[in-house]
Scaffold this motif. Structure first.
Motif, PDB file in Angstrom:
ATOM      1  N   MET A   6       4.826   0.917  -8.901  1.00  0.00           N
ATOM      2  CA  MET A   6       4.110  -0.303  -9.266  1.00  0.00           C
ATOM      3  C   MET A   6       5.029  -1.529  -9.358  1.00  0.00           C
ATOM      4  SD  MET A   6       1.232   0.907  -8.999  1.00  0.00           S
ATOM      5  CE  MET A   6       0.184  -0.458  -9.490  1.00  0.00           C
ATOM      6  N   THR A   7       6.322  -1.307  -9.504  1.00  0.00           N
ATOM      7  CA  THR A   7       7.257  -2.435  -9.495  1.00  0.00           C
ATOM      8  C   THR A   7       7.259  -3.088  -8.116  1.00  0.00           C
ATOM      9  OG1 THR A   7       8.637  -1.411 -11.179  1.00  0.00           O
ATOM     10  CG2 THR A   7       9.670  -3.110  -9.819  1.00  0.00           C
ATOM     11  N   THR A   8       7.311  -2.280  -7.068  1.00  0.00           N
ATOM     12  CA  THR A   8       7.281  -2.820  -5.711  1.00  0.00           C
ATOM     13  C   THR A   8       5.916  -3.414  -5.389  1.00  0.00           C
ATOM     14  OG1 THR A   8       8.982  -1.266  -5.014  1.00  0.00           O
ATOM     15  CG2 THR A   8       7.648  -2.253  -3.268  1.00  0.00           C
ATOM     16  N   VAL A   9       4.840  -2.809  -5.894  1.00  0.00           N
ATOM     17  CA  VAL A   9       3.500  -3.385  -5.708  1.00  0.00           C
ATOM     18  C   VAL A   9       3.474  -4.790  -6.291  1.00  0.00           C
ATOM     19  CG1 VAL A   9       1.073  -3.212  -6.406  1.00  0.00           C
ATOM     20  CG2 VAL A   9       2.291  -1.167  -5.631  1.00  0.00           C
ATOM     21  N   SER A  10       3.990  -4.939  -7.499  1.00  0.00           N
ATOM     22  CA  SER A  10       4.028  -6.247  -8.152  1.00  0.00           C
ATOM     23  C   SER A  10       4.896  -7.234  -7.374  1.00  0.00           C
ATOM     24  CB  SER A  10       4.561  -6.094  -9.576  1.00  0.00           C
ATOM     25  OG  SER A  10       4.649  -7.333 -10.210  1.00  0.00           O
ATOM     26  N   ASP A  11       6.046  -6.790  -6.904  1.00  0.00           N
ATOM     27  CA  ASP A  11       6.940  -7.653  -6.122  1.00  0.00           C
ATOM     28  C   ASP A  11       6.247  -8.131  -4.848  1.00  0.00           C
ATOM     29  OD1 ASP A  11       8.907  -7.291  -8.023  1.00  0.00           O
ATOM     30  OD2 ASP A  11      10.058  -5.857  -6.829  1.00  0.00           O
ATOM     31  N   CYS A  12       5.539  -7.229  -4.174  1.00  0.00           N
ATOM     32  CA  CYS A  12       4.815  -7.609  -2.948  1.00  0.00           C
ATOM     33  C   CYS A  12       3.725  -8.627  -3.267  1.00  0.00           C
ATOM     34  CB  CYS A  12       4.209  -6.379  -2.276  1.00  0.00           C
ATOM     35  SG  CYS A  12       5.432  -5.291  -1.524  1.00  0.00           S
ATOM     36  N   ASN A  13       3.031  -8.441  -4.384  1.00  0.00           N
ATOM     37  CA  ASN A  13       1.994  -9.398  -4.779  1.00  0.00           C
ATOM     38  C   ASN A  13       2.581 -10.794  -4.966  1.00  0.00           C
ATOM     39  OD1 ASN A  13      -0.138  -7.589  -4.715  1.00  0.00           O
ATOM     40  ND2 ASN A  13       0.055  -7.061  -6.869  1.00  0.00           N
ATOM     41  N   GLU A  36       0.822  -1.212   0.000  1.00  0.00           N
ATOM     42  CA  GLU A  36       0.000   0.000   0.000  1.00  0.00           C
ATOM     43  C   GLU A  36       0.856   1.263   0.000  1.00  0.00           C
ATOM     44  OE1 GLU A  36      -3.193  -0.029  -0.772  1.00  0.00           O
ATOM     45  OE2 GLU A  36      -2.770  -2.172  -0.944  1.00  0.00           O
ATOM     46  N   GLU A  37       1.963   1.246   0.735  1.00  0.00           N
ATOM     47  CA  GLU A  37       2.877   2.394   0.731  1.00  0.00           C
ATOM     48  C   GLU A  37       3.486   2.594  -0.656  1.00  0.00           C
ATOM     49  OE1 GLU A  37       5.610   1.388   3.840  1.00  0.00           O
ATOM     50  OE2 GLU A  37       4.144   1.818   5.427  1.00  0.00           O
ATOM     51  N   ALA A  38       3.836   1.493  -1.312  1.00  0.00           N
ATOM     52  CA  ALA A  38       4.390   1.580  -2.669  1.00  0.00           C
ATOM     53  C   ALA A  38       3.332   2.107  -3.637  1.00  0.00           C
ATOM     54  CB  ALA A  38       4.889   0.204  -3.115  1.00  0.00           C
ATOM     55  N   ARG A  39       2.099   1.665  -3.484  1.00  0.00           N
ATOM     56  CA  ARG A  39       1.023   2.146  -4.355  1.00  0.00           C
ATOM     57  C   ARG A  39       0.839   3.659  -4.180  1.00  0.00           C
ATOM     58  NH1 ARG A  39      -2.224  -1.379  -6.169  1.00  0.00           N
ATOM     59  NH2 ARG A  39      -2.417  -2.587  -4.263  1.00  0.00           N
ATOM     60  N   ASP A  40       0.910   4.135  -2.939  1.00  0.00           N
ATOM     61  CA  ASP A  40       0.788   5.568  -2.671  1.00  0.00           C
ATOM     62  C   ASP A  40       1.895   6.362  -3.364  1.00  0.00           C
ATOM     63  OD1 ASP A  40      -1.454   5.095  -1.124  1.00  0.00           O
ATOM     64  OD2 ASP A  40      -0.376   5.249   0.792  1.00  0.00           O
ATOM     65  N   ARG A  41       3.087   5.750  -3.493  1.00  0.00           N
ATOM     66  CA  ARG A  41       4.223   6.405  -4.164  1.00  0.00           C
ATOM     67  C   ARG A  41       4.186   6.180  -5.681  1.00  0.00           C
ATOM     68  NH1 ARG A  41       6.997   3.253  -0.441  1.00  0.00           N
ATOM     69  NH2 ARG A  41       7.909   2.044  -2.142  1.00  0.00           N
ATOM     70  N   ARG A  42       3.190   5.424  -6.141  1.00  0.00           N
ATOM     71  CA  ARG A  42       3.062   5.027  -7.554  1.00  0.00           C
ATOM     72  C   ARG A  42       4.246   4.170  -8.009  1.00  0.00           C
ATOM     73  NH1 ARG A  42      -1.165   7.964  -7.835  1.00  0.00           N
ATOM     74  NH2 ARG A  42      -1.613  10.058  -8.459  1.00  0.00           N
TER      75      ARG A  42
END
Length: 63
Positions: free
Chosen positions: A44-51, A36-42
């Motif tokens: 998306m690479t980290t969002v994908s990695d977390c997923n 969620e913190e990565a999504r707030d920063r936009r």
């Protein structure tokens, strides 16, 4: 005249929905917060990695 073959339609290998972290697990909860913190920063690479990490994180099946 050239003969064209039909277009190939590939499916997406990942589900459309993001995995839901098990918030009873400290690792999953941390990954959920990080996502969620990565999504707030936009970021998306980290969002994908977390997923990916949430999907792969093992949990014992309760019987």
């Amino acid at each position: 005249m050239e003969h064209l073959t039909p277009a190939v339609h590939l499916s997406d290998p990942l589900p459309a929905l993001e995995p839901v972290p098990n918030f009873g697990c400290k690792v999953c909860a941390a990954l959920g917060r990080q996502r969620e913190e990565a999504r707030d920063r936009r970021d998306m690479t980290t969002v994908s990695d977390c997923n990916v990490e949430i999907r792969r994180h093992p949990h014992e099946v309760k019987r």
